[in-house]
Design an enzyme around this catalytic site. Structure first.
Site, PDB file in Angstrom:
ATOM      1  NE  ARG A 192      -4.016  -2.138   2.147  1.00 34.96           N
ATOM      2  CZ  ARG A 192      -4.660  -2.440   3.139  1.00 34.96           C
ATOM      3  NH1 ARG A 192      -4.750  -1.831   4.243  1.00 34.96           N
ATOM      4  NH2 ARG A 192      -5.690  -3.470   3.087  1.00 34.96           N
ATOM      5  CE  LYS A 208       1.691  13.338 -15.889  1.00 35.11           C
ATOM      6  NZ  LYS A 208       1.440  13.738 -17.242  1.00 35.11           N
ATOM      7  CD  GLU A 240      10.144  16.189 -22.998  1.00 40.96           C
ATOM      8  OE1 GLU A 240       9.761  17.210 -22.753  1.00 40.96           O
ATOM      9  OE2 GLU A 240       9.171  15.391 -23.505  1.00 40.96           O
ATOM     10  CE  LYS A 242       7.626  17.297 -15.424  1.00 44.77           C
ATOM     11  NZ  LYS A 242       8.011  15.973 -15.682  1.00 44.77           N
ATOM     12  CD  GLU A 272      -1.150  15.860 -16.438  1.00 41.50           C
ATOM     13  OE1 GLU A 272      -2.203  15.216 -16.670  1.00 41.50           O
ATOM     14  OE2 GLU A 272      -0.128  16.012 -16.990  1.00 41.50           O
ATOM     15  NE  ARG A 294       2.886  17.208 -14.392  1.00 37.98           N
ATOM     16  CZ  ARG A 294       2.866  16.274 -13.469  1.00 37.98           C
ATOM     17  NH1 ARG A 294       2.325  16.171 -12.413  1.00 37.98           N
ATOM     18  NH2 ARG A 294       3.946  15.285 -13.579  1.00 37.98           N
ATOM     19  CG  ASN A 314       1.247  17.734 -22.257  1.00 39.36           C
ATOM     20  OD1 ASN A 314       2.303  16.900 -22.153  1.00 39.36           O
ATOM     21  ND2 ASN A 314       0.354  17.957 -21.612  1.00 39.36           N
ATOM     22  CG  HIS A 323       4.800  16.273 -25.242  1.00 37.69           C
ATOM     23  ND1 HIS A 323       5.606  17.263 -25.149  1.00 37.69           N
ATOM     24  CD2 HIS A 323       5.288  15.150 -24.778  1.00 37.69           C
ATOM     25  CE1 HIS A 323       6.579  16.818 -24.422  1.00 37.69           C
ATOM     26  NE2 HIS A 323       6.441  15.539 -24.105  1.00 37.69           N
ATOM     27  CG  HIS A 364       2.075  11.665 -27.146  1.00 38.17           C
ATOM     28  ND1 HIS A 364       1.566  12.333 -25.846  1.00 38.17           N
ATOM     29  CD2 HIS A 364       3.317  11.468 -26.513  1.00 38.17           C
ATOM     30  CE1 HIS A 364       2.334  12.456 -25.029  1.00 38.17           C
ATOM     31  NE2 HIS A 364       3.583  11.577 -25.133  1.00 38.17           N
ATOM     32  CG  HIS A 404       9.046  10.806 -25.740  1.00 33.96           C
ATOM     33  ND1 HIS A 404       7.607  10.833 -25.806  1.00 33.96           N
ATOM     34  CD2 HIS A 404       9.226  11.652 -24.886  1.00 33.96           C
ATOM     35  CE1 HIS A 404       6.931  11.948 -25.241  1.00 33.96           C
ATOM     36  NE2 HIS A 404       8.066  12.434 -24.584  1.00 33.96           N
TER      37      HIS A 404
END
Length: 546
Positions: A304, A326, A368, A410, A420, A425, A429, A432, A436, A449
């Protein structure tokens, strides 16, 4: 790292619960009453009878002071009357998270009657319930000063211990904030779980164990990494931890996105279970984004939740994936569909590890970092323009400050919009939406990427220009820097309709439209939802023609 201090009336379970809490956290346990008995060479009843309460309180105060001076984090169970002393209360408040165990007088009397150990002298008399009620009422305002209170009447020892740990997790945030302010760090990420430091430097891995010990994360460590990174840096990290007295176990898996699955997570769970990993032990994520995502998800879900730290070894992971919490794994249906927001306790980026990266992996990371300058820091972008040669040679004096600034950007965005929800945030992107979709359109095999994001930034820069937001000069500066760092600025031959189809399922969509991150100038980004399809089609046509 603060101690965890248990206070409360006799019979509330401090000793039994304290031992269980220590087991859960992987800490040591100390009972000040037992310490008084050891030092005095006689029972507490004998101390009271032969030397009086003032002598006992003096012995108790010294035992408490010594316990709280211990360098390693400790669960300290304190005698019920220790809170009567202002000096004791001050010491406890400054040395750790104070948790009070509560119970009704009837529960206390029942427990004391069943206990094998001697009943406290102050509870002796013809009407013990009345005596307990009166004493407890006298001390209650002092018990109420605790950081957290757990009512134990209807809880088992194990249930009470879990509630105590929950209180400690919340209470420790105060100490975490103070520790972060005291030490020199490159950035601090402020989150709902508390702040954590971001260290950036050259050769920092050798100091990892000592840094963890200063943070109170000195119990057993479980190092999760991929096999490529293990051969380059795994033993060095293990040595740094074990030289600081932190036992370390290692789990490796095949390198690459193909390993970021629930199957690998299951193997990690089984490995942790076989080693009897405890909630207070530590997971160390050593590697790039795949390692950080997977190890972070394991940390978020096993027991947990276990504390973990990020030790990124790729440029992309340093400036992006390691900061923000994330975590997740892929499913056959898509990338990162299973995951959680779960923050690390620390990020340590050793720029020296970049010296072992393949050239292409290094290049994609620059995308990035350059993006951070484009969206929020014109000065950082100028550094990429003016010091490109030094950065490409990984010259320490130039590289480390750039990494620090990029990671600080960042960290600041994540601090202001952790999950977000505020629309801040999303600025991260930029590039992106198209990037993506380009990855998807080419089956995740043609572009890394960062390479796809670089192409995406050119497409989205062209959209910005066509909408009258961005000057042609600024767009050309963006293209020149991306190409100087070896990044693609077009995807010749890719079907623009395939890219557009990928954009149709973009997670940044708002209703039926796409929330585009565009540029108004170098260092200034904006979110727009009113971009005409015709403008998007023209930009996609340009990047696919070259």
């Amino acid at each position: 790292m603060p101690h965890l201090i248990l206070i409360g009336f006799s019979g509330t379970g401090k000793s039994a619960v304290g031992k269980e809490v220590a087991r859960l956290l992987g800490w040591e346990f100390l009972d000040t009453d037992q310490e008084v008995v050891r030092r005095a060479g006689k029972s507490i009843a004998q101390v009271f009878a032969q030397e009086g309460e003032p002598t006992f309180r003096a012995l108790e105060a010294q035992a408490l002071a010594d316990a709280l001076a211990r360098p390693q984090p400790t669960v300290v169970a304190v005698g019920g009357g220790a809170v009567l002393s202002p000096e004791n209360r001050q010491r406890m408040a400054g040395a750790g998270v104070v948790v009070c165990l509560e119970a009704h007088p009837q529960t206390i009397l029942q427990r004391l009657a069943q206990a094998e150990e001697e009943v406290r002298p102050l509870l002796a008399g013809p009407n013990p319930l009345e005596r307990i009620t009166a004493l407890k009422a006298q001390r209650q305002p002092l018990y109420a000063l605790a950081d957290w209170t757990v009512h134990t009447d209807h809880l088992t020892v194990e249930e009470t211990a879990r509630e105590v740990v929950r209180g400690w997790e919340i209470g420790r945030r105060r100490f975490a904030a103070e520790a972060v302010q005291e030490e020199e760090v490159s950035a601090v990420v402020h989150t709902s779980a508390g702040p954590y430091p971001v260290y950036v430097g050259w050769g920092l891995i050798s100091s990892l164990g000592q840094r963890l010990r200063r943070m109170g994360l000195a119990s057993t460590a479980y190092l999760i990494t991929d096999r490529t990174v293990f051969y380059a840096w795994g033993r060095k990290v293990q040595t740094a931890l074990e030289e600081a007295g932190i036992p370390t176990h290692i789990f490796t898996f095949p390198s690459g996105e193909a390993s970021k699955t629930l199957d690998t997570v299951r193997y990690a769970y089984q490995w942790l279970a076989s080693l009897k990993a405890q909630r207070g032990h530590l997971i160390v994520a050593l590697g790039g984004g795949v390692v950080g995502d997977l190890a972070g998800f394991v940390s978020a879900t096993y027991n947990r939740g276990m504390p973990f730290i990020q030790v990124p070894t790729t440029l992309l992971a340093m400036v992006d994936a390691s900061i923000g919490g994330k975590t997740g794994v892929d499913l056959p249906e898509g990338k990162n569909l299973v995951g959680a927001f779960y923050q690390p306790r620390m990020v340590l980026a050793d720029a020296l590890t970049l010296s072992t990266l393949p050239a292409r992996a290094l290049r994609e990371g620059w995308a990035e970092a350059i993006k951070h300058g484009l969206i929020l820091d014109a000065s950082l972008f100028r550094t990429f323009e003016e010091r490109a040669d030094a950065l490409l040679r990984l010259e320490r004096e130039v590289l480390v400050p750039v990494l620090r600034r990029s990671m600080a950007i960042k960290a600041d965005v994540v601090s202001r919009d952790e999950k977000e929800t505020l629309g801040l945030r999303i600025l991260l992107n930029y590039g992106h939406t198209v990037g993506h979709a380009l990855e998807q359109a080419t089956g995740y095999t043609q572009y890394l990427h960062g390479e796809a994001v670089a192409v995406g930034m050119m497409a989205e820069g062209r959209i910005s220009q066509r909408l009258g937001l961005l000057s042609s000069e600024a767009l050309e500066r963006q293209r020149a820097v991306l190409e100087r760092f070896g990044l693609p600025t077009a995807c010749v031959g890719v079907d623009p309709q395939a890219i557009k189809a990928g954009m149709a399922v973009d997670k940044k969509r708002a209703g039926k439209g796409i929330r585009w991150v565009l540029l108004e100038d170098i260092g200034r980004a904006v979110v727009r939802e009113d971009v005409p399809d015709s403008v998007v089609d023209e930009a996609l046509a340009e990047i696919t023609r070259g």
